[in-house]
Motif scaffolding. Sequence first.
Motif, short mmCIF file in Angstrom:
data_model
loop_
_atom_site.label_atom_id
_atom_site.label_comp_id
_atom_site.label_asym_id
_atom_site.label_seq_id
_atom_site.Cartn_x
_atom_site.Cartn_y
_atom_site.Cartn_z
N VAL A 119 0.81 -1.12 -0.04
CA VAL A 119 -0.06 -0.26 0.08
C VAL A 119 0.95 1.14 0.02
O VAL A 119 1.85 1.15 0.87
N SER A 120 0.78 2.40 -0.92
CA SER A 120 1.57 3.37 -1.22
C SER A 120 1.82 4.07 0.19
O SER A 120 3.10 4.34 0.39
N HIS A 121 0.90 4.67 0.66
CA HIS A 121 1.25 5.42 1.93
C HIS A 121 1.75 4.81 3.07
O HIS A 121 2.68 5.28 3.71
N VAL A 122 1.57 3.45 3.29
CA VAL A 122 2.30 2.50 4.26
C VAL A 122 3.73 2.29 4.05
O VAL A 122 4.44 2.54 4.72
N GLY A 123 3.93 2.05 2.80
CA GLY A 123 5.16 1.59 2.45
C GLY A 123 6.22 3.33 2.16
O GLY A 123 7.37 3.14 2.72
N LEU A 124 5.41 4.33 2.04
CA LEU A 124 5.88 5.62 2.05
C LEU A 124 6.74 5.93 3.51
O LEU A 124 7.59 6.32 3.75
N ALA A 125 5.36 5.65 4.35
CA ALA A 125 5.93 5.97 5.78
C ALA A 125 6.77 5.10 6.42
O ALA A 125 7.78 5.45 7.31
N LEU A 126 6.64 3.71 5.94
CA LEU A 126 7.82 2.75 6.47
C LEU A 126 9.05 3.05 6.01
O LEU A 126 10.17 2.98 6.72
N SER A 127 9.32 3.65 4.53
CA SER A 127 10.36 3.74 4.04
C SER A 127 11.28 4.96 4.67
O SER A 127 12.39 5.18 4.76
N LYS A 128 10.43 6.13 5.07
CA LYS A 128 10.85 7.32 5.82
C LYS A 128 11.47 6.96 7.13
O LYS A 128 12.49 7.48 7.57
N HIS A 129 10.76 6.03 7.48
CA HIS A 129 11.05 5.64 9.12
C HIS A 129 12.61 4.97 8.92
O HIS A 129 13.47 5.17 9.90
N ILE A 130 12.48 4.18 7.79
CA ILE A 130 13.66 3.24 7.76
C ILE A 130 15.06 4.55 7.25
O ILE A 130 16.14 4.20 7.67
N ALA A 131 14.66 5.23 6.44
CA ALA A 131 15.58 6.36 6.00
C ALA A 131 16.29 6.90 7.21
O ALA A 131 17.48 7.25 7.15
N ALA A 132 15.35 7.24 7.95
CA ALA A 132 15.87 8.14 9.25
C ALA A 132 16.85 7.21 10.22
O ALA A 132 17.93 7.75 10.77
N ARG A 133 16.77 5.92 10.24
CA ARG A 133 17.50 5.10 11.04
C ARG A 133 18.87 4.90 10.25
O ARG A 133 19.79 4.61 10.61
N LEU A 134 18.66 4.84 8.98
CA LEU A 134 19.89 4.58 8.03
C LEU A 134 20.91 5.66 7.83
O LEU A 134 22.03 5.64 7.85
N GLU A 135 20.20 7.05 8.24
CA GLU A 135 21.28 8.13 7.99
C GLU A 135 22.35 8.14 8.71
O GLU A 135 23.55 8.39 8.15
N SER A 136 22.30 7.91 9.99
CA SER A 136 23.81 7.74 10.87
C SER A 136 24.54 6.91 10.46
O SER A 136 25.95 7.15 10.42
N HIS A 137 24.20 5.61 9.88
CA HIS A 137 25.11 4.60 9.46
C HIS A 137 25.72 5.01 8.11
O HIS A 137 26.74 4.75 7.67
N TYR A 138 24.74 5.64 7.16
CA TYR A 138 25.40 5.90 6.10
C TYR A 138 26.40 7.02 5.74
O TYR A 138 27.18 6.97 5.06
N ARG A 139 26.19 8.06 6.76
CA ARG A 139 27.20 9.26 7.12
C ARG A 139 28.52 8.61 7.20
O ARG A 139 29.57 9.28 6.76
N ALA A 140 28.41 7.54 8.05
CA ALA A 140 30.16 7.13 8.30
C ALA A 140 30.50 6.46 7.00
O ALA A 140 32.05 6.41 6.95
N ILE A 141 29.83 6.04 5.95
CA ILE A 141 30.48 5.26 4.69
C ILE A 141 30.23 6.18 3.73
O ILE A 141 30.60 5.83 2.57
N SER A 142 29.76 7.29 3.75
CA SER A 142 29.26 8.20 2.43
C SER A 142 30.74 8.75 1.64
O SER A 142 31.49 9.11 2.40
N PRO A 143 30.60 8.48 0.30
CA PRO A 143 31.92 8.87 -0.19
C PRO A 143 31.73 10.56 -0.02
O PRO A 143 32.97 11.14 -0.29
N MET A 144 30.91 11.30 0.16
CA MET A 144 30.94 12.60 0.13
C MET A 144 30.99 13.07 1.76
O MET A 144 30.82 14.43 1.92
#
Length: 664
Positions: A425-450
Amino acid sequence: PRSAMSNQGAALWLGDAHAELVDTWRDADDSAKASMCLELVRAVSRAQLTASDAVAAVQRVAEETEESAESVGTRSGDHAGENGTTSVGSSKVDGGLHGSTIAGLLLDAVWVFTCSTDWQEEAQAPADTAEREDAVGLVAALVRELVASGKVPKKLALERLEWDLCEAAGLVRDGQYYHRRTVRANTTRLYTQPKYNLLREQSEGYAKLVAELTTFDSSTDSGIENALEHVRSLIGHFELCPNRCFDLVLEVFERRLCDAGFVQVLRAFDVPKLTDILGFKFQAHARGNTLVTPQSLYVLAALLLKHEYATLEGLYPHLSPADDAMEAEYAAVLKGKLAAARKIGVVSLAAKPSDSVAADTARAKSPAAAALTEEAKRSGLTAEEIARMRSNQKIGLLWGALQVHHWPTARVLLQRFRAVAPASVSHVGLALSKHIAARLESHYRAISPMSSTPLGHAAADAANSTRPVFVRVFDNPEGMLPDEHVSEQSDLLRDVFPLAEFLESSLFDKPVILAKLIRLVRHELEKSKPESAAREACLRVLRRVVLPSFAAMDGNCGMALEVWSTLRSLNFGTRYGLYRHLRHVLYERDHTLFVRRYSALDATKKVMRRLSTENWRQHGRKLAKIAHCSAIIVFDYVIGQLQTYDNMIQPVVDSLRYLTGRPL
């Protein structure tokens, strides 16, 4: 002693010493007078004294003590009014033995005697029923004579005596009728629970309550306390229904979701009832044919669950549809999508275009369809998703829990609804993906090439900013819900990757989040040991999320390179095991991949029909674009065509020059 006084009183009533009787009455107190009146009644019931003689004795006592019938009535009426004896139900008790008039004392003596054990014994001792009736008749005759002579007011007698005795004395026609009315009046006054009649209530109280709820200052504790005091005062002053006021508080809270002060206002009510009131609101929307469950109600329910004002176990039975109906509905939707996918590229010569156009026009003119389209424009969702959310409140509650980042409730619902693919369901998938993106951010900044570039530092500062992010509530565009900032360091393998598995193929339209997830998986694979738990977690993410989402994309060359740079680090058996799972399991089970499979197959057929040695450059690029994300589907069909038409080998080989490393 009282027994001696009683015997002396009985002798005085029966004797001829009238002067002694009057002197004794004048010198006696109220208690002694009551005892003398009781002995008079007993003497009449035993036939020792006739009713007329008893009335004559009372008349002499009244005349000698200067008590006339008029003064008796006035004083007894005043006495009854002071003690509240005008009520029919309580008059027989409120008068008591404290009346100072002879009329009141006589009636109290008759009532006490009829209720005493002596009366029961004397009424039941004779074996013959006629003797009992004579005893009742003697006392009733005394009452009748007292009323007829004017020594006792009729109204006072009706107030203090039992109805069966009043009927025997001729004061009323039907004692049972008045007895039933008395019982009914007492029951209504003492035992009937008061009901709040909406027509009787004043709208002023509710208007002031709504005004107070919409204007109070929720930024300070003093403002909240003042609001609580005003709410209690309004309920008490206007006699408002507490449950209806509770519902009004929830209604205003639903329109002001960003106002955290309402959570404190709820303390003024019976919080255990909140789950049922909230459930009734969901049931009301589910029963109505034209009512749509607003998305703000889902957010409100999630906030109350988060603050532990309600429980999921208590709210879940109120939601619709049932779990079995959800699975049946999902199976029907899936069956319809699969049937439509199989018709991709199929031309039906028997179809009538005019019929389909007429059907589409009729649906467009339908009021329900117009309302659905208008809501879809306002909310940003598709009409299909709005229709599904309208009939599925459980999916809506899951969306609300994700909106307010209440992960415990979201996890329980995701586990329960895994069979119906809630992330599809699009709105559930969007909300879940935003929640995951917020949790991924701190880990991704440690390995981001930029991360070492100035632009990377600016992005990191923006991510670390404490400025609240707001999520717009569709049904209330002016209300903004503050999104929580994920500041804790979530464990990637324990928290984030298991959470991402619920997404399945729903990341196909979110390439940024998918790219970050792929890079984190690649980083973990590079530092993990073979047969370790970390490696197994990464393979599960590749199998359940990365490959399905990538296969559902439409020709993304950059994402193909990201996926291939991760898969090439795996050994041959593991890599082709993932391909096999994608081909034989996911393409058959996931309806998004099923539709993508037939659309890619139809596009491949169109290219292969036009491919030749002269135009292989033009159509080879098209074939490579399709194969970027659907290589399995493309190569299955191409190899089958080459086995049938060997003259297609050379143009196909030339077309492979445009493929990336991932399809090869």
